[in-house]
Design a protein around this motif. Structure first.
Motif, PDB file in Angstrom:
ATOM      1  N   ASN A  52      17.881  17.434  -6.292  1.00 17.89           N
ATOM      2  CA  ASN A  52      17.867  18.287  -5.116  1.00 17.89           C
ATOM      3  C   ASN A  52      18.739  17.622  -4.064  1.00 17.89           C
ATOM      4  N   TYR A  53      19.222  18.394  -3.121  1.00 21.94           N
ATOM      5  CA  TYR A  53      20.128  17.835  -2.124  1.00 21.94           C
ATOM      6  C   TYR A  53      20.162  18.750  -0.914  1.00 21.94           C
ATOM      7  N   THR A  54      20.547  18.190   0.215  1.00 20.67           N
ATOM      8  CA  THR A  54      20.793  18.990   1.403  1.00 20.67           C
ATOM      9  C   THR A  54      21.787  18.251   2.280  1.00 20.67           C
ATOM     10  N   TRP A  55      22.702  18.986   2.876  1.00 19.54           N
ATOM     11  CA  TRP A  55      23.764  18.413   3.701  1.00 19.54           C
ATOM     12  C   TRP A  55      23.562  18.831   5.150  1.00 19.54           C
ATOM     13  N   GLY A  56      23.593  17.859   6.044  1.00 16.78           N
ATOM     14  CA  GLY A  56      23.464  18.131   7.468  1.00 16.78           C
ATOM     15  C   GLY A  56      24.787  17.916   8.186  1.00 16.78           C
ATOM     16  N   MET A  57      24.694  17.848   9.513  1.00 18.41           N
ATOM     17  CA  MET A  57      25.868  17.588  10.348  1.00 18.41           C
ATOM     18  C   MET A  57      25.909  16.138  10.818  1.00 18.41           C
ATOM     19  N   ASN A  58      24.962  15.344  10.387  1.00 15.34           N
ATOM     20  CA  ASN A  58      24.702  14.027  10.956  1.00 15.34           C
ATOM     21  C   ASN A  58      25.811  13.004  10.727  1.00 15.34           C
ATOM     22  N   LEU A  59      25.798  11.997  11.588  1.00 13.50           N
ATOM     23  CA  LEU A  59      26.606  10.797  11.416  1.00 13.50           C
ATOM     24  C   LEU A  59      25.954   9.906  10.365  1.00 13.50           C
ATOM     25  N   HIS A  60      26.589   8.774  10.072  1.00 13.68           N
ATOM     26  CA  HIS A  60      25.964   7.815   9.170  1.00 13.68           C
ATOM     27  C   HIS A  60      24.726   7.251   9.855  1.00 13.68           C
ATOM     28  N   GLY A  61      23.625   7.230   9.161  1.00 11.68           N
ATOM     29  CA  GLY A  61      22.390   6.730   9.747  1.00 11.68           C
ATOM     30  C   GLY A  61      21.192   7.472   9.198  1.00 11.68           C
ATOM     31  N   GLN A  62      20.094   7.442   9.940  1.00 13.60           N
ATOM     32  CA  GLN A  62      18.845   7.999   9.441  1.00 13.60           C
ATOM     33  C   GLN A  62      18.319   9.170  10.264  1.00 13.60           C
ATOM     34  N   LYS A  63      19.129   9.724  11.165  1.00 11.83           N
ATOM     35  CA  LYS A  63      18.656  10.829  11.990  1.00 11.83           C
ATOM     36  C   LYS A  63      18.219  12.018  11.142  1.00 11.83           C
ATOM     37  N   PHE A  64      19.110  12.483  10.284  1.00 12.68           N
ATOM     38  CA  PHE A  64      18.801  13.637   9.451  1.00 12.68           C
ATOM     39  C   PHE A  64      17.796  13.275   8.368  1.00 12.68           C
ATOM     40  N   GLY A  65      18.010  12.127   7.710  1.00 13.49           N
ATOM     41  CA  GLY A  65      17.107  11.707   6.648  1.00 13.49           C
ATOM     42  C   GLY A  65      15.686  11.546   7.128  1.00 13.49           C
ATOM     43  N   GLY A  66      15.511  11.018   8.333  1.00 11.98           N
ATOM     44  CA  GLY A  66      14.169  10.888   8.880  1.00 11.98           C
ATOM     45  C   GLY A  66      13.552  12.234   9.180  1.00 11.98           C
ATOM     46  N   ALA A  67      14.385  13.167   9.641  1.00 13.75           N
ATOM     47  CA  ALA A  67      13.889  14.490   9.979  1.00 13.75           C
ATOM     48  C   ALA A  67      13.317  15.213   8.763  1.00 13.75           C
ATOM     49  N   ILE A  68      13.953  15.016   7.610  1.00 14.06           N
ATOM     50  CA  ILE A  68      13.505  15.725   6.407  1.00 14.06           C
ATOM     51  C   ILE A  68      12.751  14.824   5.434  1.00 14.06           C
ATOM     52  N   MET A  69      12.457  13.604   5.837  1.00 10.30           N
ATOM     53  CA  MET A  69      11.740  12.675   4.960  1.00 10.30           C
ATOM     54  C   MET A  69      10.467  13.294   4.365  1.00 10.30           C
ATOM     55  N   PRO A  70       9.619  13.966   5.151  1.00 13.22           N
ATOM     56  CA  PRO A  70       8.417  14.554   4.549  1.00 13.22           C
ATOM     57  C   PRO A  70       8.732  15.554   3.441  1.00 13.22           C
ATOM     58  N   ASP A  71       9.763  16.393   3.638  1.00 10.92           N
ATOM     59  CA  ASP A  71      10.124  17.363   2.606  1.00 10.92           C
ATOM     60  C   ASP A  71      10.714  16.682   1.376  1.00 10.92           C
ATOM     61  N   MET A  72      11.471  15.614   1.589  1.00 10.49           N
ATOM     62  CA  MET A  72      11.998  14.877   0.450  1.00 10.49           C
ATOM     63  C   MET A  72      10.859  14.295  -0.383  1.00 10.49           C
ATOM     64  N   MET A  73       9.875  13.738   0.292  1.00 12.61           N
ATOM     65  CA  MET A  73       8.730  13.157  -0.418  1.00 12.61           C
ATOM     66  C   MET A  73       7.925  14.230  -1.141  1.00 12.61           C
ATOM     67  N   ARG A  74       7.691  15.357  -0.486  1.00 11.10           N
ATOM     68  CA  ARG A  74       6.948  16.440  -1.142  1.00 11.10           C
ATOM     69  C   ARG A  74       7.656  16.890  -2.425  1.00 11.10           C
ATOM     70  N   TRP A  75       9.003  17.013  -2.342  1.00  6.11           N
ATOM     71  CA  TRP A  75       9.742  17.474  -3.522  1.00  6.11           C
ATOM     72  C   TRP A  75       9.724  16.435  -4.639  1.00  6.11           C
ATOM     73  N   LEU A  76       9.964  15.183  -4.300  1.00  7.50           N
ATOM     74  CA  LEU A  76       9.986  14.138  -5.317  1.00  7.50           C
ATOM     75  C   LEU A  76       8.654  14.021  -6.049  1.00  7.50           C
ATOM     76  N   TRP A  77       7.558  14.209  -5.327  1.00  3.40           N
ATOM     77  CA  TRP A  77       6.223  14.007  -5.880  1.00  3.40           C
ATOM     78  C   TRP A  77       5.498  15.334  -6.114  1.00  3.40           C
ATOM     79  N   ARG A  78       6.253  16.401  -6.351  1.00 10.46           N
ATOM     80  CA  ARG A  78       5.687  17.746  -6.373  1.00 10.46           C
ATOM     81  C   ARG A  78       4.837  18.066  -7.594  1.00 10.46           C
ATOM     82  N   ASP A  79       4.920  17.275  -8.659  1.00 12.82           N
ATOM     83  CA  ASP A  79       4.270  17.669  -9.897  1.00 12.82           C
ATOM     84  C   ASP A  79       2.902  17.045 -10.117  1.00 12.82           C
TER      85      ASP A  79
END
Length: 347
Positions: A297-324
């Motif tokens: 799975n993947y998603t592309w934001g407008m962000n610079l290098h860093g954790q702004k976008f990744g932190g924003a979607i961290m909960p959704d990333m975790m839900r997807w990774l551990w969805r089963d």
């Protein structure tokens, strides 16, 4: 095949110091884009990303405990040691095998004022049964005893630790640190499941390619990968992963990639080099994984290098990774429908 994910969340975080950035200026806790990295007109590309409720402490949600710091002597890289912390959720039951999530650059992932705040994410999602009960490990890059520890107040350690070598190299040495040095200690102290499907690993920037390399080299130990602004670029040859993926037998790895269109775009060395274009190389890897049939799975934001976008979607990333995880559809299953409370203590 998983489609691209669109997120309408807003959150905020601290910019990670990427190895490529550290090559052209002294490390800073929150580095700015280089002059050669032109920004589009308008607001700062990170301005729309803010932490949401899943990443913040919530009233009534039991808090896990962060234990440590601990020191892990290292034989793989002689003369170095790794500092790590262990997150133990309130619901951890030593009699029940539990899941595991390992975060590279642990000091940044657990920073209470930082961009990720993974312990809060795990508290909230475990409580609501959206991810399984899991032990979290925050591990820093290796360093000599005389070198300073990376921290939110200083740097990520590119120029003061073994981070560049450990995280960006495409051999199995860092995988050995995790599987041969860290894991035996964890197994001794905690009842962690031996099932590799119950083991996840993640990171940002160089920590993300390090996480992918661990799973790539040791898929019988780790099968879930969280990658934020991964440095799949020519720091130590990481741009070759798309070709490796296509040329190799598919491995049982699940991965969530995220990056931004304003990540470093290949001009850090003075002229454009596609091998140093973070966003392009993340897209190339996504396409290779997709073509090969990986659970990606993947998603592309407008962000610079860093954790702004990744932190924003961290909960959704975790839900997807551990969805089963197991889910009951029985309307009379009151355990399934209840919040996950702390394990009761018995004398």
């Amino acid at each position: 095949m998983k489609a691209a994910v669109s997120y309408a969340v807003s959150l905020s975080l601290v910019i990670a110091c990427a190895p490529g950035l550290a090559q052209v200026q002294s490390p800073q806790p929150t580095p700015s884009p280089q002059p050669s990295e032109a920004l589009p007109p308008g607001p700062n590309p990170n301005s729309q990303y803010r932490l949401g409720p899943d990443s913040l402490p919530q009233e009534g949600v039991p808090k896990g405990e962060i234990r440590g710091p601990y020191t892990l002597p290292c034989k793989v890289y002689p003369g170095t040691q790794h500092t790590y912390w262990v997150y133990v959720p309130a619901q951890y039951d030593p009699s029940v095998p539990t899941a595991l999530m390992v975060y590279q650059d642990g000091q940044a992932f657990k920073d209470e004022n930082g961009d990720i705040r993974a312990q809060n994410v795990m508290d909230n999602l475990i409580y609501r049964r959206e991810i399984p009960v899991m032990i979290g490990v925050f591990i820093n890059p290796g360093r000599r005893p005389d070198q300073p520890e990376p921290s939110p107040q200083t740097t990520w350690g590119d120029d003061t630790t073994n981070r560049r070598v450990e995280y960006n190299s495409l051999d199995d040495k860092y995988a050995r640190v995790i599987t041969e040095e860290l894991m035996p200690v964890l197994y001794k102290e905690y009842n962690i499941s031996k099932d590799p499907e119950m083991h996840g690993i993640g990171g940002s920037s160089s920590g993300a390619i390090a996480a992918f390399t661990v799973a790539w080299e040791r898929p019988n130990d780790f099968r879930k990968v969280l990658s934020n602004v991964g440095s799949f670029v020519d720091l130590r040859g990481g741009y070759v992963y798309p070709e490796r993926v296509l040329a190799s037998e598919r491995k049982p790895i699940r991965i969530f990639l995220c990056d931004g269109r304003n990540d470093h775009r290949g001009t850090l060395r003075g002229s454009y080099d596609e091998k140093m274009d973070w966003f392009l190389q993340n897209v190339r890897l996504m396409k290779a994984l997709t073509q090969k049939g990986y659970d990606v799975n993947y998603t592309w934001g407008m962000n610079l290098h860093g954790q702004k976008f990744g932190g924003a979607i961290m909960p959704d990333m975790m839900r997807w990774l551990w969805r089963d995880g197991p889910v009951s559809t029985d309307p009379n299953d009151m355990v399934e429908r209840a919040f996950r409370q702390p394990v009761s203590k018995t004398k």
